[in-house]
Write a protein that holds these residues in place. Sequence first.
Motif, mmCIF file in Angstrom:
data_model
loop_
_atom_site.group_PDB
_atom_site.id
_atom_site.type_symbol
_atom_site.label_atom_id
_atom_site.label_comp_id
_atom_site.label_asym_id
_atom_site.label_seq_id
_atom_site.Cartn_x
_atom_site.Cartn_y
_atom_site.Cartn_z
ATOM 1 N N ALA A 43 0.770 -1.227 0.061
ATOM 2 C CA ALA A 43 0.028 0.166 0.024
ATOM 3 C C ALA A 43 0.733 1.273 0.195
ATOM 4 O O ALA A 43 0.168 2.189 -0.266
ATOM 5 C CB ALA A 43 -0.950 -0.163 0.926
ATOM 6 N N ASP A 53 3.042 1.810 -2.141
ATOM 7 C CA ASP A 53 3.090 2.255 -3.669
ATOM 8 C C ASP A 53 4.319 2.613 -4.139
ATOM 9 O O ASP A 53 4.379 4.109 -4.592
ATOM 10 C CB ASP A 53 1.924 3.165 -3.784
ATOM 11 C CG ASP A 53 1.532 3.286 -5.265
ATOM 12 O OD1 ASP A 53 2.015 2.420 -6.107
ATOM 13 O OD2 ASP A 53 0.998 4.477 -5.779
ATOM 14 N N ASP A 69 8.181 2.743 -5.998
ATOM 15 C CA ASP A 69 8.530 2.069 -7.091
ATOM 16 C C ASP A 69 9.422 1.030 -7.063
ATOM 17 O O ASP A 69 9.820 0.603 -5.974
ATOM 18 C CB ASP A 69 9.509 3.271 -7.793
ATOM 19 C CG ASP A 69 10.617 3.723 -7.065
ATOM 20 O OD1 ASP A 69 11.287 2.881 -6.646
ATOM 21 O OD2 ASP A 69 11.142 4.903 -7.591
ATOM 22 N N SER A 127 7.695 -6.233 -5.920
ATOM 23 C CA SER A 127 6.284 -5.945 -5.700
ATOM 24 C C SER A 127 5.634 -7.270 -6.168
ATOM 25 O O SER A 127 4.672 -7.501 -5.533
ATOM 26 C CB SER A 127 5.954 -4.527 -6.144
ATOM 27 O OG SER A 127 5.704 -4.773 -7.632
#
Length: 224
Positions: A177, A179, A181, A205
């Motif tokens: 969450a 977010d 890179d 990720s």
Amino acid sequence: MPLSPFDHDRRYGELDQVVRAYLGQPADDTPDEPSKALTAYLRHTWHTRPWALATAERQLREYAENPPGRLRLRLGEFYAIPDVGLPEGEIQQWLRCLADHIRHSVEQGEVPAPSAPATHWEWHARFPELAQLLGGWFSQDMPDEFDDHDAALDDYRAGSDTQLTARLVGEVHELLALDLDEFDYALALAELGMEVDPPVPFSPSGWLALVVRRFTGSRPQGDP
């Protein structure tokens, strides 16, 4: 005699948490500006244990005002401040500075803005079970111990209580969450103890998302 665990925690437990937040970080606090390490401690503690801040302020100030004397040093009845890169003569003033910043944060309600962890300590404090998985099962020895990444995940799952795997899934969801890179996700995995690359063809990720899917599915037949 050395301090018992109970006495250590009662007198120095939260002081120890503050000082550990400086692992790998400079103790460059000034009266006008807290360091990156102290800001990380404040951010995480406000979010998880806000009541501990008053204890930290008290223990820091008491230690600064009453450092261990020769008898306590000889008997081992004291908390040894780890090396934070400061001359011994500056430690007491530094501890007072930390206490002042914590007190100001509490009294003024100044809470560091939410963000991704900024220090090694904060990564591990925020994602302890993920750090347990990555540091314990995905060290540089992983290829010698397991056939592949899936085998390592299966071994963790087989030996872990379902409550711990649920906690792990929650931590991975929280990490995703943020977010970040992919470069920052790679750095996050390294901070948390992973010493091998994710399996091809997954990005950092993408592999974390795969971990969630594996641990939220049903256990294979025969698993505990």
